[in-house]
Design an enzyme around this catalytic site. Structure first.
Site, PDB file in Angstrom:
ATOM      1  CB  SER A  50     -92.161 -27.393  20.812  1.00  0.00           C
ATOM      2  OG  SER A  50     -93.340 -26.621  20.366  1.00  0.00           O
ATOM      3  CG  HIS A  84     -91.944 -30.972  17.945  1.00  0.00           C
ATOM      4  ND1 HIS A  84     -92.944 -30.596  17.297  1.00  0.00           N
ATOM      5  CD2 HIS A  84     -91.044 -29.896  18.253  1.00  0.00           C
ATOM      6  CE1 HIS A  84     -93.214 -29.821  17.421  1.00  0.00           C
ATOM      7  NE2 HIS A  84     -92.237 -29.015  18.227  1.00  0.00           N
TER       8      HIS A  84
END
Length: 257
Positions: free
Chosen positions: A132, A183
């Site tokens: 991610s 993230h």
């Protein structure tokens, strides 16, 4: 830019780096989980997982490879599906625009910087895996394009990527178990690297050039930002709706597996 209409063969041929990354995701995911749930009938899979997890305390003790290996590991079915689908949809344009070396550099650098940020801001027992951070690095490049390189992205795709980014950030804070720092640091890293890799980039086109009779120039409309404003209304709502449906489906799959 984000609509895929290639065959499986042409996709593999046109985007070999993304194809290779997805193969690594799936192979490692299957290897780890089959090894884990078959009582060791398939060797080494669970060992690979244990050695590859990004564990803050172990990194602090000198196992620095754990800043890289989590980028390629996934545990849950929804996790590997979501990241792989994100790569399939949003990676091709950047692979073509940047080229092999720059694309790999952005992807790995964003993932590593996301893991470094996670390392410095979490406790010694914190663990994480997943691509991610690297994928959010790609979104960071798109974000830079939307803000500072409008010559590389048309208004429709700019609005679409903005919607996806907002949804991604919101879901980052709403879903339990997500590495929020990974993230965010991935997104920031991608945006920071973007000026270095986009300096001679050209807009992405499914058909790079027009026929010779049209002058042979790239199929690119310099006034495209002044057109198709209708996207901001019903079409934007439609994209949001489909994104919501996809997220719901992924949530259901995660509960099944």
């Amino acid at each position: 830019m984000f609509i895929r209409n290639e065959t499986f063969y042409s996709y593999r041929k046109n985007y070999p780096i993304i194809t290779g990354l997805i193969v690594i995701h799936v192979v490692l995911f299957l290897w780890v989980n089959l090894s884990r749930y078959t009582g060791g009938l398939i060797p080494f899979g669970w060992t690979i997982f244990q050695l590859g997890v990004g564990q803050t305390g172990l990194i602090a003790s000198g196992e620095f490879w754990r800043l890289v290996t989590p980028i390629f590991l996934h545990e849950g079915m929804s996790h590997v599906l979501f990241n792989s689908i994100s790569l399939i949809l949003f990676g091709p344009a950047l692979e073509k625009m940047l080229g092999t070396t720059k694309f790999i550099t952005v992807y790995l650098a964003s993932g590593i910087l996301a893991n470094i940020g996670t390392f410095f801001l979490t406790g010694p027992y914190y663990s994480h895996i997943g691509a991610s951070g690297a994928i959010f690095g790609l979104f960071g490049v798109y974000l830079y394009m939307v803000l500072n390189r409008k010559d590389l992205i048309d208004s429709v795709n700019a609005q679409l990527i903005s919607i996806i980014l907002v949804l991604g950030v919101v879901m980052t804070f709403l879903n339990p178990g997500i590495n929020i720092l990974g993230h965010l640091f991935g997104l920031i890293s991608g945006a920071a690297i973007a000026p270095l890799v986009l300096f001679n980039a050209r807009p992405f086109h499914m058909q790079p050039r027009r026929p010779a009779s049209s002058g042979g120039g790239v199929a690119f409309n310099p006034n495209r930002w002044q057109k198709r404003r209708i996207f901001s209304g019903k079409r934007a709502a439609r994209y949001v709706g489909w994104a919501f449906v996809i997220l719901v489906i992924i949530g259901i799959i995660s509960r099944l597996f």
